[in-house]
Design a protein around this motif. Structure first.
Motif, PDB file in Angstrom:
ATOM      1  N   GLY A 184       0.822  -1.199   0.000  1.00  0.00           N
ATOM      2  CA  GLY A 184       0.000   0.000   0.000  1.00  0.00           C
ATOM      3  C   GLY A 184       0.853   1.244   0.000  1.00  0.00           C
ATOM      4  N   ALA A 185       0.177   2.413  -0.038  1.00  0.00           N
ATOM      5  CA  ALA A 185       0.876   3.703  -0.047  1.00  0.00           C
ATOM      6  C   ALA A 185       1.676   3.885   1.233  1.00  0.00           C
ATOM      7  CB  ALA A 185      -0.119   4.833  -0.209  1.00  0.00           C
TER       8      ALA A 185
ATOM      9  N   ALA B  43      -6.016  10.646   3.986  1.00  0.00           N
ATOM     10  CA  ALA B  43      -6.401  11.921   3.387  1.00  0.00           C
ATOM     11  C   ALA B  43      -6.055  11.951   1.901  1.00  0.00           C
ATOM     12  CB  ALA B  43      -5.697  13.060   4.108  1.00  0.00           C
ATOM     13  N   TRP B  44      -4.924  11.316   1.520  1.00  0.00           N
ATOM     14  CA  TRP B  44      -4.500  11.309   0.118  1.00  0.00           C
ATOM     15  C   TRP B  44      -5.485  10.582  -0.777  1.00  0.00           C
ATOM     16  CZ3 TRP B  44      -3.112   7.035  -2.941  1.00  0.00           C
ATOM     17  CH2 TRP B  44      -2.561   7.354  -4.171  1.00  0.00           C
ATOM     18  N   SER B  45      -6.065   9.506  -0.304  1.00  0.00           N
ATOM     19  CA  SER B  45      -6.922   8.679  -1.151  1.00  0.00           C
ATOM     20  C   SER B  45      -8.407   9.025  -1.032  1.00  0.00           C
ATOM     21  CB  SER B  45      -6.728   7.195  -0.810  1.00  0.00           C
ATOM     22  OG  SER B  45      -7.037   6.957   0.552  1.00  0.00           O
ATOM     23  N   ALA B  46      -8.782   9.942  -0.155  1.00  0.00           N
ATOM     24  CA  ALA B  46     -10.202  10.276   0.028  1.00  0.00           C
ATOM     25  C   ALA B  46     -10.499  11.652  -0.562  1.00  0.00           C
ATOM     26  CB  ALA B  46     -10.557  10.268   1.519  1.00  0.00           C
TER      27      ALA B  46
ATOM     28  N   LEU C 296       1.142   4.352  -8.029  1.00  0.00           N
ATOM     29  CA  LEU C 296       2.384   3.582  -7.845  1.00  0.00           C
ATOM     30  C   LEU C 296       3.500   4.483  -7.303  1.00  0.00           C
ATOM     31  CD1 LEU C 296       2.427   1.336 -11.067  1.00  0.00           C
ATOM     32  CD2 LEU C 296       2.031   0.602  -8.700  1.00  0.00           C
ATOM     33  N   GLY C 297       3.501   5.742  -7.728  1.00  0.00           N
ATOM     34  CA  GLY C 297       4.489   6.681  -7.187  1.00  0.00           C
ATOM     35  C   GLY C 297       4.325   6.873  -5.694  1.00  0.00           C
ATOM     36  N   ARG C 298       3.061   6.843  -5.242  1.00  0.00           N
ATOM     37  CA  ARG C 298       2.806   6.968  -3.808  1.00  0.00           C
ATOM     38  C   ARG C 298       3.361   5.763  -3.032  1.00  0.00           C
ATOM     39  NH1 ARG C 298       1.504  11.565  -0.956  1.00  0.00           N
ATOM     40  NH2 ARG C 298       0.570  10.940   1.012  1.00  0.00           N
ATOM     41  N   VAL C 299       3.453   4.629  -3.714  1.00  0.00           N
ATOM     42  CA  VAL C 299       3.979   3.414  -3.072  1.00  0.00           C
ATOM     43  C   VAL C 299       5.505   3.397  -3.109  1.00  0.00           C
ATOM     44  CG1 VAL C 299       4.052   0.887  -3.185  1.00  0.00           C
ATOM     45  CG2 VAL C 299       1.909   2.120  -3.677  1.00  0.00           C
ATOM     46  N   TYR C 300       6.086   3.730  -4.268  1.00  0.00           N
ATOM     47  CA  TYR C 300       7.530   3.538  -4.453  1.00  0.00           C
ATOM     48  C   TYR C 300       8.350   4.826  -4.354  1.00  0.00           C
ATOM     49  CZ  TYR C 300       6.512  -1.230  -5.903  1.00  0.00           C
ATOM     50  OH  TYR C 300       6.107  -2.550  -5.915  1.00  0.00           O
TER      51      TYR C 300
END
Length: 506
Positions: free
Chosen positions: A211-212, A219-222, A290-294
């Motif tokens: 996950g992120a 807050a980022w995903s909502a 994906l940038g939020r993950v890696y």
């Protein structure tokens, strides 16, 4: 960056440049007349035109900016691709066919034909050039960012290189050549995002679908979680209005519908465009996620290049280098295709109203005036991009949409669907909408922060500038009923009567 790391980017940029010039040269063989240069002699079939429109429309903001915005600001930024796609739905339902049936070459041509007013035409020409240059600026800036990230080139190389290539293609073959180039570039951009993304998702699945990372993930995903309340809702609705109505007011979007044979073909073209854009815009948000993950530590201008850097971050060795070269090719194609369309639209207006007049009032022939207009259309934004290289790519594109929505949006809707619109009303609306959105642009380009609701209204002006412009057009027209041109009802029949009736539209 080592010279070895730069090899994939150099190969990709060289390949795109050679392919672009080769296809443009092939189109040159059948470009002879002014009509070829400006509207491809109105003979482009819907499928080819839809690919070309999509290739032209998917700009630096679409290829790089959406992923960067999603990475930095989260789910709220998904309204950008939704609005950019839905804008074509508004075009399909309300504008595409009537505009094509008007027989105009440019937006100022339509305004003059509808309102019989030279001042309205002059104001529209000014706005087309201003919006075109505002939209060209992030294309050249994005090219500088991409070449610096991909091959370590100085920031000035990107704007200059893209400017030279676009100028060579536009001045040699005009709209006829650029149509083939942009159709090719749409499919290149789609491939350049789709293939690497399939590999990167496989890598993500192989890593156990992490996950992120980083703080504030919820807050980022909502939607509206980070900037909720009245300001957040206002910003969202204003963004929706700007993207929905701004699409129809962008000069390089409108001009392509003049290349269809008739209004029915314009509608079919728009339907295919909706499918092509809808498929493409599914991809950049996934890069952002994906940038939020890696790469959750990426902030500021660095988020604009997450699409270019993600393959190397997630996949080491030759595989990562090949994928980096592929996304670099797509990004470079994005700058070339969008910049080409904008230059054609701006050059078309300049050639009719500025560069067609030589010394001592001597008239310059159409193709030469178009080429002079193209030189001017490229030079101003390239020099501006070199002087101000740090303005956010997607942010400036958003402002261009807001200006277009606040001026040409109401003009086209009322001009096509309300016979009582007069030149006085049109001028009042263009002035108020243009000035209001211009203040917001100047504030953003100056980089001076304004707190509270003042800053919110300037950051997303469409929610108040569009109603202001529309109200001014309606009020001004109702106060001057005697200035409705005598030919208005006849022109309205021409705009709205289906081709099946067989009316003479000459």
């Amino acid at each position: 960056m080592s010279s070895l790391d730069a090899v994939p980017g150099i190969v990709a940029i060289t390949a795109v440049t050679v392919a672009t010039l080769a296809i443009g040269t092939w189109g040159l063989r059948i470009s002879r007349t002014t009509s070829d240069f400006m509207v491809a002699s109105r003979s482009v079939n819907p499928r080819l035109n839809a690919s070309a429109i999509s290739g032209e429309y998917l700009s630096a903001a679409s290829f790089l900016g959406v992923a960067g915005l999603v990475l930095a600001f989260g789910a709220d930024m998904l309204w950008y691709p939704i609005g950019w796609t839905a804008g074509y739905l508004v075009l399909l339902v309300l504008v595409a066919a009537p505009l094509r049936r008007s027989g105009a070459y440019t937006l100022p041509d339509f305004a003059e034909a509808r309102l019989a007013s030279r001042p309205v035409r002059a104001m529209c020409s000014l706005l087309v050039v201003a919006i075109g240059w505002l939209y060209l600026l992030p294309q050249f800036q994005g090219a500088g960012i991409t070449l610096r990230s991909a091959i370590g080139a100085p920031s000035w190389v990107g704007p200059v290189l893209v400017g030279v290539i676009v100028l060579a293609n536009v001045t040699s073959g005009g709209m006829r050549s650029i149509t083939f180039v942009q159709a090719f570039q749409y499919w290149l951009k789609l491939t350049a995002l789709l293939v690497p993304l399939a590999v990167l998702l496989a890598v993500w699945l192989g890593d156990g679908s992490p996950g992120a990372r980083g703080g504030g993930d919820t807050a980022w995903s909502a939607p509206l979680a980070g900037d909720g309340g009245g300001a957040g809702l206002y910003t969202t609705y204003s963004l929706i209005l700007a993207t929905f109505l701004g699409t129809m007011g962008l000069p390089h979007v409108v001009v392509r519908f003049y290349t269809n044979p008739d209004g029915r073909a314009a509608r079919r073209t728009t339907l295919v465009v909706l499918a092509l854009l809808g498929g493409f815009y599914l991809l950049p948000p996934v890069y952002g996620a994906l940038g939020r993950v890696y790469a959750p530590e990426q902030t500021g201008p660095a988020t604009d290049v997450i699409v270019l850097e993600l393959p190397r971050l997630m996949l080491s060795g030759l595989g990562g280098e090949v994928l980096t070269g592929l996304v670099t090719a797509g990004a470079f194609a994005a700058f070339l295709s969008t910049a080409s369309g904008l230059v054609i639209a701006v050059a078309g207006v300049l050639s009719q109203d500025v560069t067609s007049r030589g010394p001592r009032g001597r008239r310059i022939d159409g193709v030469t005036a178009f080429r002079l207009g193209a030189v001017l259309a490229v030079s101003v934004p390239v020099l501006t991009a070199l002087a101000a290289p740090h303005v956010g790519v997607a942010r400036v594109v958003g402002l261009a949409f807001a200006v277009a929505a606040s001026t040409f949006g109401p003009l086209l809707l009322l001009g096509i669907w309300w016979w009582r619109l007069t030149d006085v009303g049109a001028i009042a609306g263009l002035v108020l909408g243009g000035l209001g959105s211009a203040v917001a642009v100047a504030h953003t380009l100056a980089g001076e922060p304004v707190g509270g609701w003042g800053g919110v209204l300037l950051a997303q002006p469409a929610a108040w500038t569009v109603p202001l412009a529309a109200a001014a057009m309606i009020a001004g027209s109702l106060l001057t009923p005697g200035r409705v041109p005598p030919h208005t009802r006849q022109l309205m029949v021409r705009l709205h009567a289906p081709e099946a009736l067989g009316l003479d539209r000459a």
